[in-house]
Design an enzyme around this catalytic site. Sequence first.
Site, PDB file in Angstrom:
ATOM      1  N   SER A 100      -4.785  -1.196  14.113  1.00  0.00           N
ATOM      2  CA  SER A 100      -5.700  -0.086  14.429  1.00  0.00           C
ATOM      3  C   SER A 100      -6.230  -0.282  15.846  1.00  0.00           C
ATOM      4  O   SER A 100      -6.412  -1.424  16.291  1.00  0.00           O
ATOM      5  CB  SER A 100      -6.867  -0.098  13.437  1.00  0.00           C
ATOM      6  N   GLY A 102       0.840  -1.201   0.000  1.00  0.00           N
ATOM      7  CA  GLY A 102       0.000   0.000   0.000  1.00  0.00           C
ATOM      8  C   GLY A 102       0.870   1.245   0.000  1.00  0.00           C
ATOM      9  O   GLY A 102       0.612   2.205   0.725  1.00  0.00           O
ATOM     10  N   ALA A 103       1.908   1.218  -0.871  1.00  0.00           N
ATOM     11  CA  ALA A 103       2.998   2.206  -0.778  1.00  0.00           C
ATOM     12  C   ALA A 103       2.696   3.536  -1.449  1.00  0.00           C
ATOM     13  O   ALA A 103       3.438   4.493  -1.261  1.00  0.00           O
ATOM     14  CB  ALA A 103       4.261   1.611  -1.416  1.00  0.00           C
ATOM     15  N   TYR A 116     -13.385  -5.344   9.921  1.00  0.00           N
ATOM     16  CA  TYR A 116     -12.141  -4.567  10.037  1.00  0.00           C
ATOM     17  C   TYR A 116     -11.495  -4.791  11.412  1.00  0.00           C
ATOM     18  O   TYR A 116     -10.290  -5.054  11.518  1.00  0.00           O
ATOM     19  CB  TYR A 116     -12.470  -3.085   9.824  1.00  0.00           C
ATOM     20  N   ASN A 170       1.257  -2.692   5.375  1.00  0.00           N
ATOM     21  CA  ASN A 170       0.398  -1.512   5.522  1.00  0.00           C
ATOM     22  C   ASN A 170      -0.890  -1.594   4.701  1.00  0.00           C
ATOM     23  O   ASN A 170      -1.889  -0.989   5.084  1.00  0.00           O
ATOM     24  CB  ASN A 170       1.209  -0.271   5.108  1.00  0.00           C
ATOM     25  N   ARG A 217      -0.321   5.427  -1.656  1.00  0.00           N
ATOM     26  CA  ARG A 217      -1.343   6.370  -1.167  1.00  0.00           C
ATOM     27  C   ARG A 217      -1.307   6.391   0.359  1.00  0.00           C
ATOM     28  O   ARG A 217      -0.826   5.456   0.998  1.00  0.00           O
ATOM     29  CB  ARG A 217      -2.746   5.954  -1.629  1.00  0.00           C
ATOM     30  N   ASP A 273      -1.763  -7.953  -5.728  1.00  0.00           N
ATOM     31  CA  ASP A 273      -2.828  -8.092  -4.735  1.00  0.00           C
ATOM     32  C   ASP A 273      -2.288  -8.935  -3.572  1.00  0.00           C
ATOM     33  O   ASP A 273      -2.028 -10.133  -3.747  1.00  0.00           O
ATOM     34  CB  ASP A 273      -4.035  -8.775  -5.398  1.00  0.00           C
ATOM     35  N   VAL A 274      -2.129  -8.319  -2.407  1.00  0.00           N
ATOM     36  CA  VAL A 274      -1.508  -9.051  -1.285  1.00  0.00           C
ATOM     37  C   VAL A 274      -2.364 -10.215  -0.805  1.00  0.00           C
ATOM     38  O   VAL A 274      -1.886 -11.072  -0.062  1.00  0.00           O
ATOM     39  CB  VAL A 274      -1.170  -8.120  -0.091  1.00  0.00           C
ATOM     40  N   ILE A 290      -6.423   8.952  10.987  1.00  0.00           N
ATOM     41  CA  ILE A 290      -5.386   9.609  10.195  1.00  0.00           C
ATOM     42  C   ILE A 290      -6.038  10.106   8.893  1.00  0.00           C
ATOM     43  O   ILE A 290      -6.786   9.351   8.251  1.00  0.00           O
ATOM     44  CB  ILE A 290      -4.221   8.636   9.869  1.00  0.00           C
TER      45      ILE A 290
HETATM   46  P1  NAP Z   1      -5.583   4.256   1.841  1.00  0.00           P
HETATM   47  O1  NAP Z   1      -5.247   5.705   1.749  1.00  0.00           O
HETATM   48  O2  NAP Z   1      -6.934   3.801   1.417  1.00  0.00           O
HETATM   49  O3  NAP Z   1      -4.459   3.425   1.043  1.00  0.00           O
HETATM   50  C1  NAP Z   1      -4.537   2.023   1.008  1.00  0.00           C
HETATM   51  C2  NAP Z   1      -3.368   1.442   0.248  1.00  0.00           C
HETATM   52  O4  NAP Z   1      -3.464   0.008   0.292  1.00  0.00           O
HETATM   53  C3  NAP Z   1      -3.338   1.830  -1.217  1.00  0.00           C
HETATM   54  O5  NAP Z   1      -2.004   2.017  -1.641  1.00  0.00           O
HETATM   55  C4  NAP Z   1      -3.926   0.604  -1.912  1.00  0.00           C
HETATM   56  O6  NAP Z   1      -3.491   0.418  -3.251  1.00  0.00           O
HETATM   57  C5  NAP Z   1      -3.372  -0.504  -1.031  1.00  0.00           C
HETATM   58  N1  NAP Z   1      -4.152  -1.720  -1.193  1.00  0.00           N
HETATM   59  C6  NAP Z   1      -5.479  -1.903  -1.005  1.00  0.00           C
HETATM   60  N2  NAP Z   1      -5.833  -3.170  -1.283  1.00  0.00           N
HETATM   61  C7  NAP Z   1      -4.695  -3.804  -1.676  1.00  0.00           C
HETATM   62  C8  NAP Z   1      -4.403  -5.116  -2.116  1.00  0.00           C
HETATM   63  N3  NAP Z   1      -5.346  -6.074  -2.215  1.00  0.00           N
HETATM   64  N4  NAP Z   1      -3.120  -5.427  -2.434  1.00  0.00           N
HETATM   65  C9  NAP Z   1      -2.149  -4.487  -2.353  1.00  0.00           C
HETATM   66  N5  NAP Z   1      -2.368  -3.222  -1.945  1.00  0.00           N
HETATM   67  C10 NAP Z   1      -3.626  -2.887  -1.623  1.00  0.00           C
HETATM   68  O7  NAP Z   1      -5.420   3.734   3.341  1.00  0.00           O
HETATM   69  P2  NAP Z   1      -4.595   4.330   4.585  1.00  0.00           P
HETATM   70  O8  NAP Z   1      -5.492   5.199   5.374  1.00  0.00           O
HETATM   71  O9  NAP Z   1      -3.297   4.856   4.128  1.00  0.00           O
HETATM   72  O10 NAP Z   1      -4.397   2.991   5.433  1.00  0.00           O
HETATM   73  C11 NAP Z   1      -3.188   2.256   5.420  1.00  0.00           C
HETATM   74  C12 NAP Z   1      -3.234   1.241   6.548  1.00  0.00           C
HETATM   75  O11 NAP Z   1      -3.382   1.923   7.793  1.00  0.00           O
HETATM   76  C13 NAP Z   1      -4.405   0.259   6.462  1.00  0.00           C
HETATM   77  O12 NAP Z   1      -3.988  -1.028   6.865  1.00  0.00           O
HETATM   78  C14 NAP Z   1      -5.394   0.816   7.455  1.00  0.00           C
HETATM   79  O13 NAP Z   1      -6.252  -0.179   7.984  1.00  0.00           O
HETATM   80  C15 NAP Z   1      -4.455   1.373   8.504  1.00  0.00           C
HETATM   81  N6  NAP Z   1      -5.063   2.405   9.348  1.00  0.00           N
HETATM   82  C16 NAP Z   1      -5.542   3.555   8.803  1.00  0.00           C
HETATM   83  C17 NAP Z   1      -6.117   4.509   9.631  1.00  0.00           C
HETATM   84  C18 NAP Z   1      -6.681   5.820   9.101  1.00  0.00           C
HETATM   85  O14 NAP Z   1      -7.358   6.522   9.863  1.00  0.00           O
HETATM   86  N7  NAP Z   1      -6.413   6.194   7.869  1.00  0.00           N
HETATM   87  C19 NAP Z   1      -6.221   4.271  11.012  1.00  0.00           C
HETATM   88  C20 NAP Z   1      -5.711   3.070  11.524  1.00  0.00           C
HETATM   89  C21 NAP Z   1      -5.135   2.136  10.687  1.00  0.00           C
HETATM   90  P3  NAP Z   1      -4.215   1.221  -4.471  1.00  0.00           P
HETATM   91  O15 NAP Z   1      -3.735   2.634  -4.378  1.00  0.00           O
HETATM   92  O16 NAP Z   1      -3.744   0.522  -5.680  1.00  0.00           O
HETATM   93  O17 NAP Z   1      -5.688   1.108  -4.232  1.00  0.00           O
END
Ligand code: NAP
Length: 256
Positions: free
Chosen positions: A153, A23-24, A166, A101, A26, A74-75, A199
């Site tokens: 989380s 998930g590098a 989740y 991530n 975004r 796709d992980v 976040i």
């Molecule tokens: P995000 O902005 O939606 O980005 C998600 C990333 O994961 C994207 O790069 C996406 O790729 C990739 N991804 C999704 N499905 C995938 C798959 N099947 N295989 C490979 N890559 C995949 O999410 P984020 O907010 O940065 O979250 C990142 C991590 O932090 C997640 O595990 C989330 O649960 C955790 N987290 C987030 C928050 C928050 O408030 N944001 C809080 C706690 C924990 P594409 O760009 O190609 O779609």
Amino acid sequence: MFSVDSVAKNMSDFNNQKIVVTGATRGIGRAITTSFLEQGATVIGIYGGNDAAAEAFRAGCGDAAQRLHLFKCDVSDYAAVEAFYAEIESRFDTIDVLINNAGIRRDAVLAMMKEDEWRRVIDINLTGGYTMSKFAVQLMVKQKYGRIIFITSPMAHLGFVGQANYAASKAGQIGMMKSLSKETAKRKITVNCVSPGFIATELLDDLDTEQVKAYKRLVPARRFGKPEEVADAVLFLAGSKASYINGAVLEITGGL
Ligand code: NAP
């Protein structure tokens, strides 16, 4: 784009290290990848399918793009992850750090949750972490060094309406991390979790204004965190100053 101080870069723990980030391209993963690149690392970044976001990220990396290798993978697809690692081994021999991530949400109250919404979240958030870590450990043991970090989380222990899938996936990551950390400790491979609160990323784009206000009121710091604030914690755990931290969950929540 990066104004890397060459002296600091040369002294960095990560100069010449090979880092895999899922998930590098975004959100939090992009901030983590950017920070590692700024520290002189080579980053092997995985994304799920958004080619436009991946290209936009690479285009903004300036000279550091030479050390950024992006893979669409796709992980949750075991065979695809196995093939990814075969290529990594042939091109890079081994890796030093894995950041698990990649993650998604598919919210619905449990009684109305479709089987696909349950499975997709578990498959990507939890099973993806298993597969990515399995092959990473096989490479890391060769050099008797490694760092694995899961982005979990607080939902793992708080739970939230509509987030049974989740929350279960995030709690599962912590259990997996605890077991793996005990399996790999004697090989100098540490395994930890970083647990971000709210976040500001696209993962929260579906929240309406009232929900954002209500969630901010829950946070003692009264604001959402920035992806860079999570990246700082990740780089600390991935670095030499965290050598005796293993099996831990580091919360980055503004006090949630
Ligand atoms: P995000 O902005 O939606 O980005 C998600 C990333 O994961 C994207 O790069 C996406 O790729 C990739 N991804 C999704 N499905 C995938 C798959 N099947 N295989 C490979 N890559 C995949 O999410 P984020 O907010 O940065 O979250 C990142 C991590 O932090 C997640 O595990 C989330 O649960 C955790 N987290 C987030 C928050 C928050 O408030 N944001 C809080 C706690 C924990 P594409 O760009 O190609 O779609």
